[in-house]
Design a protein around this motif. Sequence first.
Motif, PDB file in Angstrom:
ATOM      1  N   THR A 392       0.824  -1.190   0.000  1.00 57.54           N
ATOM      2  CA  THR A 392       0.000   0.000   0.000  1.00 57.54           C
ATOM      3  C   THR A 392       0.867   1.252   0.000  1.00 57.54           C
ATOM      4  N   ASN A 393       0.224   2.393  -0.258  1.00 55.88           N
ATOM      5  CA  ASN A 393       0.947   3.654  -0.165  1.00 55.88           C
ATOM      6  C   ASN A 393       1.443   3.904   1.251  1.00 55.88           C
ATOM      7  N   ARG A 396       4.627   2.035   1.562  1.00 55.39           N
ATOM      8  CA  ARG A 396       5.685   2.726   0.817  1.00 55.39           C
ATOM      9  C   ARG A 396       6.203   3.931   1.599  1.00 55.39           C
ATOM     10  N   TRP A 397       5.253   4.713   2.165  1.00 51.38           N
ATOM     11  CA  TRP A 397       5.676   5.895   2.906  1.00 51.38           C
ATOM     12  C   TRP A 397       6.422   5.505   4.177  1.00 51.38           C
ATOM     13  N   ARG A 675      -4.200   3.932   5.376  1.00 49.13           N
ATOM     14  CA  ARG A 675      -5.278   4.250   4.429  1.00 49.13           C
ATOM     15  C   ARG A 675      -6.553   4.652   5.158  1.00 49.13           C
TER      16      ARG A 675
END
Length: 774
Positions: A392-393, A396-397, A675
Amino acid sequence: MATYLYRLGRFAYRRKGIVLAFWLAMLVLAGGAAAAFSGPTKDSFSIPGTPAQEAQDLMAERFPNAAADPFNSLSARYLFVAPEGSTLDDPALGAAIDETLAAIRGIDQVSESATSTDGPGALASPSAAFDGMVDQLIEQGTPEDQARANASAVGPLSSDRTVGYVDVPIDGDFGDITEQLREDLNDAADPARDAGLDVLVAGSVMQDVEPPGGAAELVGLAIAAVVLVITFGSLIAAGMPLIAAIIGVGIGVSLITAATGFMDLSPTVSTLAVMIGLAVAIDYSLFILSRYRAELATASSREEAAGRAVGTAGSAVVFAGLTVIIALLALRVVNIPFLTDMGRAAALTVLIAVLIAISMLPAVLGLMRSAIFKGRIPGVRQVDPEHPDRLTNGRRWANVVTRIPAVTLIGAIVVLGVLAIPAAKLELALPTPATEPPGTVTRDAFDVTEDAFGPGRNAQLIVVADGQSVAEDERADAFAELADRMYTYGDVSNAQIVGMNEAGDTAQILVPPATGPIDEATTDLVNTIRGAEEQVQTETGLNYGVAGQTAIEIDVSDRLQDALIPYLVVVVGLAFILLMLVFRSILVPLTATLGFLLSVAATFGATVAIFQLDWLGLATNPQPIVSFLPIFLIGVVFGLAMDYQVFLVSRMREAYVHGESAKDAIISGFSHGARVVTAAAVIMMSVFAAFIAEDMAFIKVMGFALAAAIVFDAFLVRMVLIPSVMALLGDKAWWLPKWLDRILPNVDVEGEKLAQHIEARELAATEREPAVTR
């Protein structure tokens, strides 16, 4: 706690009929109570124990027939402006004003004293009232020049005789105000308007005391619906948090409305309760529903998934809600009644939101069963925000932050620091006609009065002098000397004795400053007058206080500023202890509170820049910030900031307790929760931002400030600064002295004991199964 909530979740899922019937009954009963007991709302800024309130109380005691509460008395002010080239002395205009006064006397709710054509309270045209004052002063021995000067300082006619006003007392309370009464008062001015006069009808009776809102809530809900649809990819799932929020806020606001029948509440109380209640209710349901979807992949049944969701995410919801409630109830420390009421009302809606999220929501899940995630939207992919294997983003972050934590930490601090710079120019003031938007009747009347009579007419001070300790034959000279001293304390246009009580031991001295109610020079004048009391008492024997609306507003602002540090100590201290219970750490709560201070500073900076300094030209009415906004904002933002701290970091704590390294726990926590936290923050920001469109200045600024605070805190502090610090600290982030670990109760927010409970139960169930014979 997780185990108890797990049982509650399973019970609500299984006994859905009982639980849903209970909440439906609560909604009906609350609505019935609101309809049966609701009363009027009113703004009141009085504070017991302040110097101005003590002087106001003394005036009410010594002048029972003259003293009036400057905030709660009903009146209408008719402001007459003569056409260009004319004065109010023109016979035709004077006759039109008299005709208007006759129409006013015929209105039922006009006080009886004003309905007669003569007597102490009789209505008279501005010209007649002014000339009568001059004649009376001359008869009392005042020289004509001084008599005219004194009459000009307090009289209802401007020096050029082109502007005048008539104050009309109205019987009843704010609850007695009807649209018909306002129409009658406004229509009474038609004869004067027909004659060419410009007439403004202002005063407390003409102010709208109904709470703002309606459209703002709908806009916020619409945006929240879009975000929820994108988050869940399902219309039915997206509707669950919205339904929970509407029911929770409906119960809360109905109870607040019912309370207006027993206490005086400001119209902003219910608005703020709706604003905060909607935001947290949607977020709390969102977190539990998201966890429920994740648990469906491993749980043996939907009932089990509901229990686990409430036991884990529900624990975070309970503690997040407690931080918000603590911050709101701690407003009692400020000892300002209307602010305490705001905090209590908002805390009530938050409490109801928590209870609905952990009980009604699992009951709805039991009702919907497999249909909960149906109704998919074409083109919107149904993504599980907590899927453990998806890149997921958030993951990644988290990888970026844990790889270069020093860079991301410094970057977040620099951005927040730059945003905070305008906060150094923060100016505070209470809402007054001077801060109303241009074009409103209240603001126009204020501006016309200031132009015609000078700024001090809107900021008149009343010095209440107590001469009981002065010899009877010396009191008159002492009162006169005190009035003369007023000119030495600041820029005073006129000071005169305007009233003596029947006993002759108390005098009212009117002191119109040369500056307006929100000018710093007016505040300095009040402080100087008060500071001289000890010397005056020594030399003349008089004691006195400064009363009037302006003095009360100054005291309210001073009380708010003085209470800010004690309030912070109480709120941060209690929440710090609560966070230690949740995270079993000292450094995590410490960094959480320090990050909160940075986000608040940035919020103040952005708010000052937009609404006070008008940097981007977005403010239609740049004014000092409402004086009770900072302390209320701190309380609300602290609670909401800890929401995201608990929701996000509790997942990191859960991963760390279950054996992951400190770095991997950060990444795992982000991949599971980023998220849904992002969706929650966007929803909360949208709900708050929708209130920027409201007309009420305080609500508009509060909506912007809360929306900005969510952006700064959720995305810069909780998603950049906190994980950066935790990555730098490593295992030390979860350090807790052993002696403190033994003292603090283990509330098991991460669900470790719950996992052991479920494992033991499943093992026992397996052992009870009969052996398979071949």
